[in-house]
Design an enzyme around this catalytic site. Sequence first.
Site, PDB file in Angstrom:
ATOM      1  N   GLU A 176     -76.881 130.754   8.748  1.00  0.00           N
ATOM      2  CA  GLU A 176     -75.584 130.215   9.162  1.00  0.00           C
ATOM      3  C   GLU A 176     -75.440 130.193  10.683  1.00  0.00           C
ATOM      4  OE1 GLU A 176     -76.015 132.433   6.797  1.00  0.00           O
ATOM      5  OE2 GLU A 176     -75.124 131.655   4.950  1.00  0.00           O
TER       6      GLU A 176
ATOM      7  N   PHE B   1     -66.589 141.147  -4.435  1.00  0.00           N
ATOM      8  CA  PHE B   1     -67.953 140.823  -4.034  1.00  0.00           C
ATOM      9  C   PHE B   1     -67.950 139.714  -2.979  1.00  0.00           C
ATOM     10  CE2 PHE B   1     -71.883 138.273  -4.730  1.00  0.00           C
ATOM     11  CZ  PHE B   1     -72.757 139.197  -4.190  1.00  0.00           C
ATOM     12  N   GLN B   2     -68.644 139.926  -1.909  1.00  0.00           N
ATOM     13  CA  GLN B   2     -68.732 138.989  -0.780  1.00  0.00           C
ATOM     14  C   GLN B   2     -67.372 138.645  -0.193  1.00  0.00           C
ATOM     15  OE1 GLN B   2     -71.387 135.713  -1.873  1.00  0.00           O
ATOM     16  NE2 GLN B   2     -73.108 136.952  -1.139  1.00  0.00           N
TER      17      GLN B   2
ATOM     18  N   LYS C 116     -61.837 130.040  -3.127  1.00  0.00           N
ATOM     19  CA  LYS C 116     -62.568 129.238  -4.113  1.00  0.00           C
ATOM     20  C   LYS C 116     -61.637 128.534  -5.104  1.00  0.00           C
ATOM     21  CE  LYS C 116     -66.556 129.738  -7.195  1.00  0.00           C
ATOM     22  NZ  LYS C 116     -67.564 130.695  -7.712  1.00  0.00           N
TER      23      LYS C 116
ATOM     24  N   MET D 172     -86.598 138.077  31.307  1.00  0.00           N
ATOM     25  CA  MET D 172     -85.471 138.318  32.205  1.00  0.00           C
ATOM     26  C   MET D 172     -85.115 139.806  32.235  1.00  0.00           C
ATOM     27  SD  MET D 172     -83.530 137.062  34.373  1.00  0.00           S
ATOM     28  CE  MET D 172     -83.033 135.340  34.339  1.00  0.00           C
TER      29      MET D 172
HETATM   30  C1  LIG Z   1     -78.569 137.557  21.298  1.00  0.00           C
HETATM   31  C2  LIG Z   1     -78.994 138.156  22.589  1.00  0.00           C
HETATM   32  N1  LIG Z   1     -79.563 139.390  22.621  1.00  0.00           N
HETATM   33  C3  LIG Z   1     -79.968 139.927  23.789  1.00  0.00           C
HETATM   34  C4  LIG Z   1     -79.793 139.259  24.965  1.00  0.00           C
HETATM   35  C5  LIG Z   1     -80.241 139.875  26.293  1.00  0.00           C
HETATM   36  N2  LIG Z   1     -81.314 139.091  26.920  1.00  0.00           N
HETATM   37  C6  LIG Z   1     -81.070 138.200  27.897  1.00  0.00           C
HETATM   38  S1  LIG Z   1     -82.453 137.399  28.408  1.00  0.00           S
HETATM   39  C7  LIG Z   1     -83.412 138.281  27.346  1.00  0.00           C
HETATM   40  C8  LIG Z   1     -84.898 138.034  27.292  1.00  0.00           C
HETATM   41  C9  LIG Z   1     -85.220 136.718  26.707  1.00  0.00           C
HETATM   42  O1  LIG Z   1     -86.622 136.636  26.501  1.00  0.00           O
HETATM   43  P1  LIG Z   1     -87.299 135.235  26.303  1.00  0.00           P
HETATM   44  O2  LIG Z   1     -86.558 134.431  25.323  1.00  0.00           O
HETATM   45  O3  LIG Z   1     -88.740 135.443  26.041  1.00  0.00           O
HETATM   46  O4  LIG Z   1     -87.073 134.537  27.708  1.00  0.00           O
HETATM   47  P2  LIG Z   1     -87.761 134.837  29.121  1.00  0.00           P
HETATM   48  O5  LIG Z   1     -86.769 135.596  29.932  1.00  0.00           O
HETATM   49  O6  LIG Z   1     -89.007 135.629  28.862  1.00  0.00           O
HETATM   50  O7  LIG Z   1     -88.051 133.489  29.679  1.00  0.00           O
HETATM   51  C10 LIG Z   1     -82.640 139.185  26.608  1.00  0.00           C
HETATM   52  C11 LIG Z   1     -83.188 140.138  25.630  1.00  0.00           C
HETATM   53  C12 LIG Z   1     -79.174 137.987  24.899  1.00  0.00           C
HETATM   54  N3  LIG Z   1     -78.907 137.255  25.985  1.00  0.00           N
HETATM   55  N4  LIG Z   1     -78.820 137.452  23.700  1.00  0.00           N
END
Ligand SMILES: Cc1ncc(C[n+]2csc(CCOP(=O)(O)OP(=O)(O)O)c2C)c(N)n1
Lengths: 551, 94
Positions: free
Chosen positions: A47, A109-110, A159, A462
């Site tokens: 979803e 449920f749900q 529903k 990042m």
């Molecule tokens: C749902 C979610 N969880 C955690 C984060 C924190 N976060 C920001 S950037 C990042 C790393 C992303 O890694 P990747 O997709 O490999 O991108 P890269 O920075 O390596 O290009 C994380 C964990 C986020 N922004 N969103």
Amino acid sequence: MTGAELVLKVLEQHGVDRMFGYPGGAIMPLYDAIYDSPINHYLCRHEQGAAFSAVGYARASKKVGVCLATSGPGATNLITGLADAMSDSVPVVAITGQVSTKAMGSDAFQEVDIIGLSLAVTKHCVQITCVEELPAAIEEAFAIALSGRMGPVLIDIPKDIQLAATDLDYVRAATPANAGSEKISHAIEQAKELLANAQKPILYVGGGVGMANAVTEVRDFINATNIPSVSTLKGLGAVNPDNEHYLGMLGMHGTKAANIAVQQCDLLIAVGARFDDRVTGKIAEFAKHAKVIHFDIDQAEINKVRVADVAVLGNLAANISALATQVDIKPWQQHCQQMAKDFAWRYDHPGEKIFAPALLKTMSDLMPNSTVVTTDVGQHQMWSAQHIAIHQPENFLSSGGQGAMGFGLPAAIGAQMSRPDDTVIAVSGDGSFMMNVQELGTLKRYNIPVKIVLIDNSRLGMVRQWQQLFFQERYSETDLSDNPDFVMLARAFDIKAQVITSKSQVDDALKEMLAHDGPYLLQVKIDEMDNVWPLVPPETANEAMLESVKS
Amino acid sequence: MLKYLGDSGMPQHMFTITAHKNPLVMERLLQVVRYRGFTLHSVSMFPSDVEQEVNVQLSVETDKSVENLKNQLLKIIDIKHITVEDRSRQKIIA
Ligand SMILES: Cc1ncc(C[n+]2csc(CCOP(=O)(O)OP(=O)(O)O)c2C)c(N)n1
Ligand SMILES: [Mg+2]
């Protein structure tokens, strides 16, 4: 007619031709009606994917995106997508099934209190209590989603109400045309005076410009005044990227020229922007010497973060046109242009390994201007914002306010469904991609020709960069060197894929990807220590940016 | 019924709100007050003479801008009208 059939009829009359969702117990009557409906339903594989696809559909097409889910876990899975739509002001209507009226409140449920859960992440939400309410509630949902500052609306339908028989028929009332242009207000006169007296004005362009359909007017204003301009992540594409006074993105990973110019300006004209902390850095230091004119549709944004000297509320297109006035700012224009030249991006890079900024720049040069680029979240997202030329705001879709990983692929699916003739590219990261990787199933099922450029640094890049800079190189839980074989993974879904590792492969690989008819995954291996520059450390003034060529 | 203590030394502001009669509106209202960083001092809801309407009186003690809170509350679809009064200058101890 049943309540479920009535829902579809009302949706159809609101111009809905595609929607995204996932069935389950409490929404089965609606899915039964979908079986015979002319509206195309796309089965996503989670979803959250459906919600992000609705966001991508809405942002790329400027129509309302619709997503559906069952009660309980189906509904809770929509929440992240709704939060994204709320933060980025995206018109989405989410429809959830609910347990039958009689069972409600009994921990059935749900059963989950989805209204309670969605209050904070929707512009409005409503639970239907009888079948007669349906047409007006859906009509109102569309009107609210699209009006003023746009946003998501959730409709929760028990529903038994979906099953209820009704002789209500539905014919959409003709909406009266919006008559009369707004008067030039006192505020605009004041703004004009500030502009006429400014020596160093800057136009600070946000996502509101595209959403207000004011791109033409903002560009006209820029051309009439030759005012230097900067853009937020969500504003990218509003200013013509080839404009000679455009300085690029500002903020944490903005260009040096944009950030310095904003810090030096004496008048900051914010159009459809909200002084987000990723833009301003330390707020007390942000554009410290500037007066502020703030154009917005949302009264609550005025003085929320930065007090405006003049606030102009309402129709941006009309108001910005009225602001155009003679300015004499030659020295400032030259200074800004010189900075843009001095601090221009450099794509020379030693070694054979692929340099992501250069690859994205090449991709930008090869792709048609009408291409839609979506991103996930992380270093690859910032590199995309920095190095891809975007020609319209609806061509760059990135989770701005929430920065939700997992956005890229499903948003690209939604965008491609709304613009079948345009190229759609999802630039993803190896971490983010795995957050909605199940949507490869959706690509396969409908043979959706989305191109995926997977920037693979085997890291949560990042976060790793921040650990390197601010946490003494303690790389806690950011190593993804045990990633799956992405090419094999794509092939398991019948999706053509290729991996590249050296600079010499970039051109041919991008051309092959762009020429391919169906979906395609291009895995791009890069050095795990590559960093995004410049970087303004959090809570720091924007002129104090860190820069380095290599970590 | 309402106590205007204001002992925190911060100005007290009374919001008088007219809202569409919808059970959700109170929930959302309190959520926005909390989320925007204001401390609730008192709240009451009354039926209105107008059909499909309720009146809410709510007070907060704060030195932040109540104009900002008012603008955030006005974004709740079911809220129709808000007036804000600074009660600190007319302190009444009930
Ligand atoms: C749902 C979610 N969880 C955690 C984060 C924190 N976060 C920001 S950037 C990042 C790393 C992303 O890694 P990747 O997709 O490999 O991108 P890269 O920075 O390596 O290009 C994380 C964990 C986020 N922004 N969103
Ligand atoms: Mg990565």
